[in-house]
Scaffold this active site. Structure first.
Site, mmCIF file in Angstrom:
data_model
loop_
_atom_site.group_PDB
_atom_site.id
_atom_site.type_symbol
_atom_site.label_atom_id
_atom_site.label_comp_id
_atom_site.label_asym_id
_atom_site.label_seq_id
_atom_site.Cartn_x
_atom_site.Cartn_y
_atom_site.Cartn_z
ATOM 1 N N CYS A 1 0.954 -1.346 -0.050
ATOM 2 C CA CYS A 1 -0.150 0.169 0.057
ATOM 3 C C CYS A 1 1.004 1.135 0.168
ATOM 4 O O CYS A 1 2.023 1.311 0.048
ATOM 5 C CB CYS A 1 -0.785 0.192 1.017
ATOM 6 N N CYS B 1 3.542 -2.536 6.300
ATOM 7 C CA CYS B 1 2.921 -1.729 7.322
ATOM 8 C C CYS B 1 2.376 -2.607 8.446
ATOM 9 O O CYS B 1 2.192 -3.595 8.363
ATOM 10 C CB CYS B 1 1.786 -0.918 6.823
ATOM 11 N N CYS C 1 23.053 12.390 28.080
ATOM 12 C CA CYS C 1 24.089 12.998 27.296
ATOM 13 C C CYS C 1 24.094 14.508 27.363
ATOM 14 O O CYS C 1 25.105 15.128 27.498
ATOM 15 C CB CYS C 1 23.803 12.802 25.780
ATOM 16 N N HIS D 1 18.854 14.228 21.674
ATOM 17 C CA HIS D 1 20.593 13.963 22.039
ATOM 18 C C HIS D 1 21.369 14.884 21.950
ATOM 19 O O HIS D 1 20.932 16.136 21.059
ATOM 20 C CB HIS D 1 20.906 12.800 21.048
#
Length: 811
Positions: free
Chosen positions: A158, A175, A289, A771
């Site tokens: 699709c 999907c 981080c 991040h």
């Protein structure tokens, strides 16, 4: 220590090393301690290719934290516990329920089951751990030549471009359905499994160097695939070059952000790893981080290196008995780990040859794991103590606040960021002015979106993007707004309207404008690009812009000039005090905002960030309704105070009843410490007069009082009341000087010309996700610090940074 392990006093539950436990015993008389020791078993190659255990004691002070994750496949460990009775050092192995009283057994069990900073960092909210799929080891992959591109995916049955799954057997992209992650689809992936029986699929957009989301149709649940790198490589996907899409969103939602991830992390470019002192990586502890990036930048500055690493022996020698709760000790330890080079060594040639021969990539255990540092520095903080992503700028200010409160010698290293801001406010009707000064540590530069040089391209891109979204087609190639740096600098220097300005010249509200200038220039200038804003729906948004930041920055023209000839100052007259009709209603200070008039929109804006509502109200009140930005700075400066989240309280004379949040927090000289606190310290074996003196000297802070006792020699006889009073007065005066001392003495003023030496970049749509990566210029070249990965930078993305670090160019 030399024996390894930690001694915990069973009366106070404080931890000590070998050298300190004897001192604690002599001072307190407490004689029962638990000795905890961890034996690390390191797997080393055996003659038959297996692994022979090699036992060694863990070094709990520096090495245990720096050697990485001891729960990895390369290490196993055993914990040993026993009671030690002083002074004879009589030992009782644990567990032992026959020889010990019930109370001691209960205390031992509670201590052994308590969570350490290492365990506390692990998410407690996970309902279950994913299990390895039974199909992973024996999965058959068809050799059909299928290669999967890095983007532009579409369901083969699709036109859907979202919730797509790659079948790991034949490479079909199909999907999903309304399952697992809640996103939609036509279920073609499940139909394919029912038809062909191929069990495993990986969700496209979730593949990172650390793993991917894998689903087993046969087992009907998310699973782990220990061989995911090999299975993806079969279809031409290199995990080391893949990055997760924003929150696992659909392709239409995230594709414009893919280029940002690639550019900032320099993906697709072979980067040369860097090793040695100053090139040590830091492990990501689960969205930490932001901390890693800020600390790499901080410890690239010589003043911080000297203050903590240069003074490391002295800091360690004079650290309190519980060094895990000492800021300077933790800073010195982290700085040593980053700068010593002990945890950043290139792999041996034999290891490289072994990897090539076995055709496997074995990650190096270089770098440090800042678990204990994060546990301490975020203690009591509602945001930094979590495993959620945070704003690097907020953490930078939080760190500076801790540095300010924990002096490490005659010089404060945070002074290199400290500068004075002159604010000039002018009444538009009387034309009179007022000049004030405040201290700041960061220059916040607005983004002048209206000055974009590629407006036509942006308009065309937005039209194409909306058409593609409506037609469910792949979005067009991203066009990022290009903003001249000069336009941002001009926006910073332009006057701003002051809402609800009260003119002392007119004795009424009037229109006012404010301009800000540098009253001094710091040694190191930190510049934040204000990329994050709020939409009409109060949802934080990020401005995706490119600003060509200069390598040489000259802000000399922003030097404050003070009162100019011809200018007339506003009278130093306070607004009239309004006395309410109801005598029960408190009278509010005329120099503050009436709490009934607090800007609730600013309060809610701060509350949306996760701060307590009462703290937000106080922040807006104490900053005079001057906006959420100033109130946010107040929050950062006061969030560690004990009454931070308590309701706003005003005395009948306009003074603040809650002194901890707004004032100095000094104890009245006629006040005695709370009896319950005195009793707690006395129960630990200390004399009553020592407990009272320690509490008075530390503003009734129990933890600081214990540290005070251990850091001060015990008096030979009970102090006279007059001496107690004098000691307390001296301490209160010292606190006042520390808070309100001369700012000018700590200002390092100089020329306003700077050179760029570092920047922190953010990837993602919000400070609460994404991040952070740090780039630093060292030894004449740029280096990228991406958590544990430290490499020579080939294309430093200086135009996409979020926080920039400049150092002064000597005149």
């Amino acid at each position: 220590d030399s024996e390894g392990g930690l001694y915990v006093c069973m009366s106070t539950f404080l931890g000590f090393g070998r050298e300190h436990v004897e001192r604690h015993y002599r001072k307190t008389g407490q004689c029962v301690y638990m000795h905890l020791k961890r034996h690390v078993i390191e797997k080393v190659p055996g003659a038959s290719g297996g692994a022979l255990p090699k036992r060694r004691n863990a070094k709990l002070f520096l090495d245990l934290e720096a050697n990485g994750d001891l729960s990895s496949d390369d290490f196993e460990y055993e914990d040993e516990a026993k009671l030690v009775i002083f002074p004879d050092h009589y030992e009782i192995s644990l567990p032992n329920i026959e020889e010990l009283p019930a109370l001691v057994t209960i205390a031992c069990d509670a201590l052994l089951s308590a969570k350490s900073p290492y365990r506390k960092q692990d998410p407690d909210s996970w309902e279950e751990e994913l299990q390895a799929s039974k199909h992973a080891k024996t999965l058959v992959q068809l050799d059909n030549g299928v290669r999967i591109p890095p983007s532009g995916w579409k369901c083969s049955k699709c036109d859907l471009r979202e919730n797509l799954w790659l079948n790991l057997t034949d490479g079909s992209v199909l999907c999903g359905k309304w399952f697992f992650d809640g996103t939609g689809g036509n279920g073609h992936a499940l139909e394919h499994y029912k038809e062909m029986g191929y069990p495993l699929a990986v969700k496209l957009g979730t593949i990172t160097p650390d793993g991917a989301d894998v689903y087993s149709f046969d087992e009907e649940e998310p699973v782990l695939d220990p061989h995911i790198a090999k299975h993806l490589a079969h279809f031409g996907i290199d995990m080391l070059q893949m990055q997760v899409t924003e929150n696992g969103l659909t392709d239409n939602d995230i594709k414009p952000r893919v280029s940002e991830w690639e550019v900032i992390q320099e993906a697709g470019v072979k980067l040369k790893p860097m090793y040695g002192p100053g090139y040590t990586g830091m492990k990501n502890l689960g969205n930490s981080c932001y901390l890693n990036a800020v600390m790499q930048a901080i410890f690239s500055i010589p003043e911080f290196q000297r203050a903590y690493v240069g003074s490391l022996p002295r800091i360690f020698d004079y650290s309190p008995l519980d060094p895990t709760q000492d800021f300077n000790t933790q800073m010195a330890k982290l700085g040593h780990g980053l700068l010593s080079g002990q945890y950043s060594k290139p792999p041996m040639k034999s290891e490289l040859i072994e990897q090539v021969m076995k055709e496997e990539h074995k990650p190096q255990h270089n770098g440090i794991s800042p678990r204990m540092f994060k546990a301490f520095i975020s203690k009591g903080h509602p945001e930094f103590s979590s495993n959620r992503q945070q704003d690097a700028q907020e953490f930078f200010l939080h760190l500076i606040n801790l540095v300010e409160r924990n002096p490490v010698g005659s010089e404060n290293p945070s002074d290199v960021f400290r500068f004075l801001v002159e604010e000039r406010t002018q009444c538009c009707q009387s034309r009179k002015v007022r000049y004030t000064e405040r201290v700041d540590y960061i220059m916040q530069l607005p983004v002048a979106m209206e000055a974009a040089t590629n407006k036509d391209e942006l308009i065309a891109y937005e039209l194409k993007r909306r058409e593609a979204e409506a037609a469910r087609r792949a979005p067009p190639e991203l066009v990022r707004a290009k903003i001249p740096f000069s336009a941002c600098l001009q926006a910073f220097s332009e006057p701003n309207n002051v809402d609800d300005f009260w003119s002392s010249a007119l004795q009424a509200k009037s229109a006012g404008v404010k301009t800000s200038r540098f009253a001094s220039f710091p040694e190191y200038l930190v510049v934040q690009i204000k990329k994050f804003t709020f939409g009409l729906d109060w949802v934080p948004k990020k401005l995706d812009v490119s600003i060509e930041m200069p390598d040489i920055l000259d802000v000399s023209h922003l030097r404050a000039m003070g009162l100019q000839p011809g200018e007339e100052e506003l009278p130093d007259v306070a607004p009239p005090i309004i006395i309410p009709d109801d005598p029960k209603v408190l009278v509010y200070s005329s120099t503050k905002t009436n709490p009934s008039d607090i800007d609730e929109s600013a309060v809610m804006q701060l509350a949306e960030m996760g701060f307590p509502l009462e703290a937000c109200r106080k922040a807006v009140y104490y900053t005079g309704n001057l906006g959420a930005e100033l109130a946010f700075n107040w929050i950062i400066a006061h969030m560690e105070e004990p009454d931070f989240a308590e309701p706003l309280a005003i005395s009948a004379f306009g003074g603040v009843a809650s002194t901890g949040a707004a004032g100095l927090g000094a104890v009245g000289l006629d006040n005695q410490p709370p009896e319950e606190m005195v009793a707690i310290i006395v129960s630990m074996g200390f004399q009553r007069n020592v407990a009272i003196q320690a509490l008075k000297a530390t503003n009734n802070n129990l933890e600081r009082a214990l540290e005070w006792i251990f850091s001060h020699p015990e008096p030979e006889e009970e102090s006279e009341p007059a001496l107690d009073m004098m000691a307390m007065e001296n301490n209160v005066n010292a606190n006042i000087l520390a808070v309100t001392g001369s700012e000018e003495a700590r200002i390092k003023d100089g020329p306003g010309r700077y050179e760029l030496f570092g920047f922190i970049s953010h990837m993602g749509t919000s400070t609460m996700s994404g991040h952070y990566v740090c780039h630093l210029k060292k030894e004449g070249r740029w280096v990228i610090y991406n958590d544990l990965r430290v490499c020579a930078s080939e294309r430093p993305p200086k135009d996409l940074g979020y926080i920039y670090f400049y150092h002064r160019i000597p005149s």
